[in-house]
Design a protein around this motif. Structure first.
Motif, PDB file in Angstrom:
ATOM      1  N   ALA A 265      30.518  18.109 -24.621  1.00 58.80           N
ATOM      2  CA  ALA A 265      29.541  17.207 -24.026  1.00 58.80           C
ATOM      3  C   ALA A 265      30.241  15.983 -23.456  1.00 58.80           C
ATOM      4  O   ALA A 265      29.864  15.463 -22.407  1.00 58.80           O
ATOM      5  N   TYR A 266      31.298  15.569 -24.142  1.00 58.84           N
ATOM      6  CA  TYR A 266      32.042  14.408 -23.659  1.00 58.84           C
ATOM      7  C   TYR A 266      32.743  14.712 -22.341  1.00 58.84           C
ATOM      8  O   TYR A 266      32.870  13.855 -21.474  1.00 58.84           O
ATOM      9  N   LEU A 267      33.181  15.973 -22.200  1.00 56.58           N
ATOM     10  CA  LEU A 267      33.812  16.411 -20.951  1.00 56.58           C
ATOM     11  C   LEU A 267      32.930  16.098 -19.753  1.00 56.58           C
ATOM     12  O   LEU A 267      33.402  15.732 -18.687  1.00 56.58           O
ATOM     13  N   ILE A 268      31.620  16.256 -19.962  1.00 54.11           N
ATOM     14  CA  ILE A 268      30.671  16.045 -18.875  1.00 54.11           C
ATOM     15  C   ILE A 268      30.829  14.664 -18.269  1.00 54.11           C
ATOM     16  O   ILE A 268      30.841  14.493 -17.053  1.00 54.11           O
ATOM     17  N   THR A 269      30.976  13.672 -19.146  1.00 53.87           N
ATOM     18  CA  THR A 269      31.134  12.321 -18.635  1.00 53.87           C
ATOM     19  C   THR A 269      32.503  12.155 -17.991  1.00 53.87           C
ATOM     20  O   THR A 269      32.632  11.568 -16.920  1.00 53.87           O
ATOM     21  N   ALA A 307      22.488  16.011 -17.762  1.00 52.76           N
ATOM     22  CA  ALA A 307      21.734  15.773 -18.989  1.00 52.76           C
ATOM     23  C   ALA A 307      21.379  17.091 -19.658  1.00 52.76           C
ATOM     24  O   ALA A 307      21.467  17.233 -20.878  1.00 52.76           O
ATOM     25  N   ALA A 308      20.984  18.084 -18.847  1.00 56.64           N
ATOM     26  CA  ALA A 308      20.596  19.375 -19.406  1.00 56.64           C
ATOM     27  C   ALA A 308      21.780  20.020 -20.113  1.00 56.64           C
ATOM     28  O   ALA A 308      21.654  20.536 -21.227  1.00 56.64           O
ATOM     29  N   ALA A 309      22.959  19.948 -19.460  1.00 52.09           N
ATOM     30  CA  ALA A 309      24.147  20.533 -20.070  1.00 52.09           C
ATOM     31  C   ALA A 309      24.436  19.850 -21.406  1.00 52.09           C
ATOM     32  O   ALA A 309      24.738  20.503 -22.408  1.00 52.09           O
ATOM     33  N   TYR A 310      24.285  18.538 -21.408  1.00 51.55           N
ATOM     34  CA  TYR A 310      24.548  17.735 -22.610  1.00 51.55           C
ATOM     35  C   TYR A 310      23.591  18.122 -23.729  1.00 51.55           C
ATOM     36  O   TYR A 310      23.990  18.397 -24.856  1.00 51.55           O
ATOM     37  N   VAL A 311      22.301  18.167 -23.399  1.00 50.02           N
ATOM     38  CA  VAL A 311      21.288  18.510 -24.397  1.00 50.02           C
ATOM     39  C   VAL A 311      21.531  19.916 -24.938  1.00 50.02           C
ATOM     40  O   VAL A 311      21.477  20.157 -26.145  1.00 50.02           O
TER      41      VAL A 311
END
Lengths: 332, 551, 368
Positions: A265-269, A307-311
């Motif tokens: 999830a951190y990768l996303i940012t 956001a969807a990927a994170y959730v």
């Protein structure tokens, strides 16, 4: 006690609810824009007629609730509307908006694939690497290895992604031209060339994520090794390998899964900044570009995707750790 | 049973790492243990009992190291062995039973699989043999359904049963020595008995030597052949159990044994027409929306008298206190103060109503704010309820400190962390007194303290009651405390009052069967107590089984 | 085992380095060593990294000794057990504070002062396109880079500090309220925070910044102010979680219950009973949050949507100067310009992290 399947179903339901609320937040945030969409598209110098025309075309004259439901419904089916930039371009040059305009979804699709590829490469290096280093650091804690790893990861966490990126560019692209400093990616590329173009940004992400993941793994394992049942296993005279494999590992699964999911999830940012540095044609770069030109539909779509990927990742971690918990798997 | 020496520890030194330096935990202790004997290790927390127990296995916890001395097990020096050689002894010839069975069983594996692990690993038995043996041990330890209980996961079994399963696990390789590290401390008294009986039986049956670590004198009297007393890492004395109990030599040991010589004179009966200070009237209560934890509880507390509320954990005795304090508004019933109903929630009570009912807590550590000076801890209620400020306030605080027998000039400026456990508890009492209440709830105020300190607190409370005519509600599970201070006794079980009456009645039969069970389950200092009790009741009528039969 | 292996590796490495360094040192002294080291790039890099590490170690050791001997007992006592990393961190933080407070006196020019010469190269040598009055050169529109680096300390660090303070004000207040009041207030706040935290922070910040930039465009208020509020609010979610958890741990203590049934007000309970006990975990968290906020702001500025011109800030400078990195083979000093700004960011976060790491270890040691 409730069965595992009920708990998982509950979590899934909660996840869907979170997604809906998140979409609502994103939608509402955009509603906070001064004036409305139409003015934002055309700028302040627009004629009232043009504004009215756009407003009708976008359905802005409809009530908020209806607009939200429409937007959400379309988003679920993959239709994120039409980019302002394109729309603006089209309306200024008088072309028919329905034929030549590229939809947001069409713009996003190839970039989404690219971003997934980048994140995938980074994850496949980072996950095994950090788990191994993390577990070793935990097993040999307070050793020289642990201390060096600690200083190194602390430094790596503290550095902004672009600092790591430029350092790597300096050494791997400028001074020793091994890898390209710009990620030039196009659709017809073969896998090898694509991998080479992706490797440098992936390495940057790996460095940053590995540091986080390694520290969390270390903490989780140390926490686990301090539990009385590990002491008990050692007092039974079992070999360290057996203690780790049979007694620590089955219980370490949940924390490790959590660590992995959190860091993915951190990768996303992280992907956003790294893509900008390397001009990598992914969703992150598109996102930043559209933020700068205030291209609302694109911003909304990118935000929703991230956001969807994170959730979903957090949800996955939740479900996996429930499944791996013996107390829940074997209720009383 | 041979008298061959099994374990020989000489001049053992162990250090622990704290704040970047090594501090001594054990300073030169000797220990001898013959085959088949049981040695009781006793001492306060921090005496180094567990560290010494683990060291007998050649093991130290992380952050500790053995800095000198020798540990010989059956003729071999454990410290000279390689890790591999030492591992071959652990589990096989020396086994360990931990304090918390729930935490020491691996949650991921079935109980029987953990049981068979050591014998199979050390090559003592095959898996099938060991499984059969495990079931046999479970039967010997009187576990219910011994053939199937092993196939459950640890969290599916109750605490007392797990503790017995762990004893079985320690027995799985028929070791020469077992270390029991406070195996019953976390259990209720009624459950404790059956675990004690089971452990004693099986140790006797197999002739296993054991080190039994505990802080409970009465327990060690039942279990051990010899007793060694430790104080801050030093040995105080060692003797066989009976002579140790009969005539301890050292001052410290005497202070441990000289428990509760204190007994208050009986008071005259309460006058028929007197109105109780606090009266709990038909209180039924529940936390949130879960099931009721109190069912129609009623009792009275009269001025200047002490009511002891007795029961096991989960009996609802602390919940009654919360209802009286207004922290848990009852679903039905009320708390009357001098005959008038108090508002159910403390939020609705007036300052005056709050002032009159005070509480002293079990854990003085959490009851006093560690960041506030003693002066302000006691001064705050003085200021809050009586409106005294500045010098007047300080004078009153000094007066209160004198009342609790602490020197004001020394203690005013200190913080709780600089005080001993007993001193902290005295500060807690002073804070309650500062409100000048008519009624104080004492929630297990002595259970976290050493015996001698606890007795001091009891004497202080009794003196204050005589001087100030305060009423106490004394929550406790310790019958010695009840004998010492109570005027009336209320016995609770599962949220109900089982029996209530004057103290002398409660200690003379006939009783309600539960009161009987509870009273008889509390270990006594007499080394034959457990044997006699088992003879009286029969092995099948103790602990959970007895409770189940009663229901 | 592992320790022995590492020791062997370490000793081997030192011996190898010594063997490499000895001949040139014997023949040509220090200059000879530097000359020999600069022949090969890898060796050169390792050499300079070792020199920097060595100097950092010595300086932080001296700094620690200084604190131990000259400072009053309150500061000297904890320093006695402080690792070198912590002393290094403290020293760097002190340095940054001095630079950011003294920026107007230290910097040769104003941060927004524009000179006629643009793109002056660093180094101050006129023959190579430099200018002695602009030691690090000027940027595309003719501003002195050295001055902007120094003012960058004040702006970047100052804004991050302000944002973290605001974030703590919001987060701690709400967190303690939730912990002490409980019930539906706690539920409502916690669920709301959950929703905010379900969106990745940087992503959410970018979305809100888009909208804020529209507002900023219309209202004329600098986007920087919007950014401070947005980041503070988003970051306060994390602070809330921690403050609530810390608060809950304290609220269950009997002394809080005692204060409640005494009839104390909420304000007394929060400020007199909870806050003094929550101070040290919150302080450590403040360090961590500051790093995070600092990095987020730097990232936003780097992406061009953070701190706005004319304020000098390191994130923006990295972006503006990033192209120079390609000159590394010809002019190392020019190539180092973007890295200097980025490195300034990294150095401070490393320093704060070192100190926080030490604080956390201290407090966890006390618990046992």
């Amino acid at each position: 006690m409730r069965s595992v399947s009920t708990i998982i179903l509950q979590r899934l339901g909660l996840g869907v609810l979170t997604l809906i609320v998140v979409s609502l937040v994103i939608f509402c945030a955009v509603e906070m824009l001064p004036g409305d969409f139409a003015e934002a598209i055309l700028g302040q110098g627009a004629t009232p007629e043009a504004v009215t025309a756009i407003r009708e075309q976008l359905g802005l004259d409809k009530p908020v609730v209806q607009r939200y439901l429409g937007w959400l419904g379309n988003a679920v089916t993959g239709d994120f509307g039409v980019s302002f930039a394109r729309l603006n371009f089209a309306s200024n040059f008088g072309a028919s908006t329905n034929t030549t305009v590229v939809s947001v979804a069409d713009q996003l699709k190839p970039r989404f694939v690219n971003t997934l590829f980048l994140a995938g490469v980074a994850a496949s290096i980072a996950v095994p690497l950090s788990l191994i280093i993390g577990i070793l650091a935990a097993l040999y804690r307070n050793s020289v290895f642990d201390r060096v790893a600690n200083v190194f990861t602390l430094t790596s966490i503290s550095s902004p992604e672009f600092f790591v990126a430029y350092i790597l560019i300096l050494f791997l692209a400028v001074l020793n031209p091994i890898l390209p400093s710009l990620s030039n990616i196009y659709e017809t590329m073969d896998f090898g060339a694509r991998l080479k173009a992706t490797l440098l940004p992936a390495l940057v992400l790996t460095l940053v994520v590995t540091a986080h993941m390694m520290r969390m793994t270390r903490a989780a394992i140390i926490n686990l090794l301090a539990s009385p049942y590990i002491e008990m296993a050692r007092l039974k005279g079992l070999s360290p390998v057996r203690v780790i494999l049979r007694h620590a590992l089955p219980n370490a699964l949940a924390p490790i899964i959590n660590v992995i999911a959190l860091n993915l999830a951190y990768l996303i940012t992280g992907v956003v900044v790294v893509e900008v540095v390397f001009v990598y044609p992914g969703v992150g770069q598109l996102f930043v570009d559209s933020v700068k030109i205030r291209d609302i539909p694109l911003v909304q779509a990118c935000c929703l995707i991230f956001a969807a990927a994170y959730v979903l990742l957090n949800l996955l971690a939740d479900v996996m750790s429930i499944i791996s918990n013996p107390r829940l798997r074997h209720p009383k | 049973m041979s008298s061959e020496l099994l374990l020989r520890i000489r001049d053992l030194h162990i250090e622990g790492r704290a704040d970047e330096q090594w501090l001594p935990i054990i300073n030169g202790v000797d220990l001898d243990l013959q085959r088949g004997r049981v040695l009781g290790l006793i001492g306060e927390s921090g005496a180094g009992k567990s560290t010494l127990g683990l060291a007998a296995m050649g093991f130290t916890r992380d952050g500790c190291r053995i800095s000198g001395g020798s540990i010989e097990f059956d003729g071999t020096d454990l410290l000279a062995l390689s890790k591999l050689q030492r591992r071959a002894l652990l589990g096989k010839r020396i086994a360990y039973v931990a304090q918390s069975a729930a935490a020491s069983f691996n949650p991921a594996h079935k109980i029987l699989n953990q049981h068979t692990e050591a014998p199979v690993y050390h090559g003592v038995m095959s898996k099938t043999e060991s499984q059969g043996d495990g079931m046999e041990l479970y039967r010997k330890l009187r576990l219910p359904d011994p053939d199937n209980i092993g196939f459950r996961y640890p969290h599916q079994v109750s605490g007392g049963q797990l503790q017995r399963a762990m004893t079985a696990m320690a027995m799985s390789c028929r070791p020469d020595l077992i270390i029991f590290d406070e195996p019953t401390t976390a259990l209720d008294v009624t459950t404790q008995i059956e675990v004690l009986a089971a452990i004693r039986d099986i140790v006797e049956q197999f002739g296993t030597a054991a080190i039994y670590i505990t802080h409970d004198l009465a327990v060690v009297a039942q279990m051990a052949d010899d007793i060694k007393v430790l104080l801050r890492g030093d040995e105080v004395e060692q003797a066989d159990t009976r002579s140790m109990l009969a005539n301890p030599r050292e001052e410290y040991t005497k202070s441990l044994w000289a428990v509760c010589s204190f007994q208050r004179p009986l008071k005259a009966d309460v006058a028929q027409d007197s109105v109780p200070v606090v009266s709990v009237a038909g209180v039924t209560a529940a936390y949130n929306k879960s099931a009721d934890v109190l069912h129609d509880v009623s009792f009275d507390v009269h001025r200047g008298r002490t009511v002891a509320v007795v029961g096991e954990s989960g009996s609802g005795k602390s919940t009654v206190a919360r209802c009286i304090m207004g922290l848990l508004p009852p679903k039905q019933g009320a708390v009357l103060y001098n005959g008038e109903a108090l508002p159910a929630s403390y939020k609705k009570r007036t300052k005056e109503q709050l002032r009159c009912v005070q509480m002293i807590y079990q854990m003085a550590d959490t009851a006093l704010n560690p960041r506030v000076r003693i002066k302000d801890i006691i001064g705050r209620p003085v200021e809050f309820y009586r409106g005294l400020k500045g010098k007047q306030r300080d004078d009153r605080v000094a007066e209160l400190l004198e009342q609790i027998e602490l020197d004001p000039s020394q203690y005013m400026q200190r913080r709780p962390t600089e005080l001993s456990g007993g001193q902290k508890q005295r500060i807690g009492i002073a804070r309650a007194l500062a409100a000048e209440p008519e009624f104080i709830i004492c929630d297990e105020v002595t259970s976290a303290l050493d015996q001698l300190v606890a007795e001091g607190i009891l004497r202080l409370l009794a003196r204050l009651q005589d001087e100030l005519n305060i009423a106490y509600m004394f929550i406790t599970h310790d019958l010695a405390t009840v004998r010492a201070i109570a005027d009336e006794v209320v016995v609770m079980k599962e949220g109900r009052v089982v029996e209530a009456g004057p103290k002398e009645e409660m200690f003379t039969p006939p009783h309600h069967p539960y009161t009987d069970l509870l009273l008889s389950s509390v270990p006594e200092m007499d080394p034959d107590w457990l044997t006699k009790l088992l003879a009286e009741r029969g092995v099948d009528n103790i602990g959970d089984a007895a409770v189940a039969r009663m229901n | 085992m592992a320790i022995a292996l590492w020791r062997a590796l370490l000793i081997g490495g030192v011996l190898w380095l010594a063997a490499m360094m000895l001949p040139p040192l014997m023949s040509g002294g220090w200059d000879g060593l530097v000359a020999a080291a600069s022949q090969q790039r890898l060796v050169r890099t390792i050499f300079w990294i070792s020199v920097v590490l060595l100097i950092a170690t010595i300086v932080s050791w001296v700094f620690r000794e200084l604190l131990r001997r000259t400072m009053p007992e309150v500061i000297a006592k904890p320093m006695r057990h402080a690792p070198l990393t912590a002393s290094f961190g403290l020293m760097i933080i002190l340095l940054y504070v001095i630079v950011s407070v003294g920026a107007p006196w230290i910097a040769p020019y104003g941060e927004a002062e524009i000179f006629t010469k643009i793109n002056v190269l660093p180094g101050g040598d006129p023959e190579l396109g430099g200018d002695p009055s602009h030691f690090l050169g000027t940027d595309q529109i003719g501003r002195d880079i050295l001055s902007r680096l120094i003012y960058g300390a004040r702006n970047t660090v100052g804004i991050a500090f302000l944002t973290t303070m605001l974030s703590f004000l919001i987060g701690v207040t709400l967190g303690f309220l939730a912990a002490t009041l409980g019930g539906w207030i706690d539920q409502g706040l916690s669920r709301g925070i959950d929703v905010l935290m379900a969106i990745p922070q940087l992503i959410f910040a970018l979305l809100l910044m888009t909208i804020a930039s529209e507002w900023s465009y219309r209202s004329g208020i600098s986007l920087t102010w919007f950014m401070i509020v947005i980041i503070a609010v988003l970051d306060s979610t994390r602070v809330f979680r921690l403050a609530r958890a810390v608060g809950l741990n304290i609220v269950v203590m009997d002394y809080i219950e005692a204060a409640r049934v005494r009839g104390e007000t909420l304000l007394h309970i929060v400020f007199k009973e909870i806050l003094p006990n929550a101070f040290s975990p919150l302080l450590a968290e403040f360090g961590l949050r500051f790093c995070f906020v600092f990095l987020t702001i730097a990232s936003l500025s780097f992406l061009g949507i953070g701190i706005q011109p004319p304020l000098a800030d390191w994130g923006t400078m990295v972006r503006d100067l990033s192209q120079f990195i390609n000159f590394a083979a010809y002019d190392p000093l020019t190539a180092a310009l973007p890295l200097m700004a980025a490195g300034a960011i990294a150095l401070l976060t490393v320093a704060v992290n070192f100190v926080v790491d030490w604080m956390l270890q201290n407090s966890s040691g006390l618990k046992e």
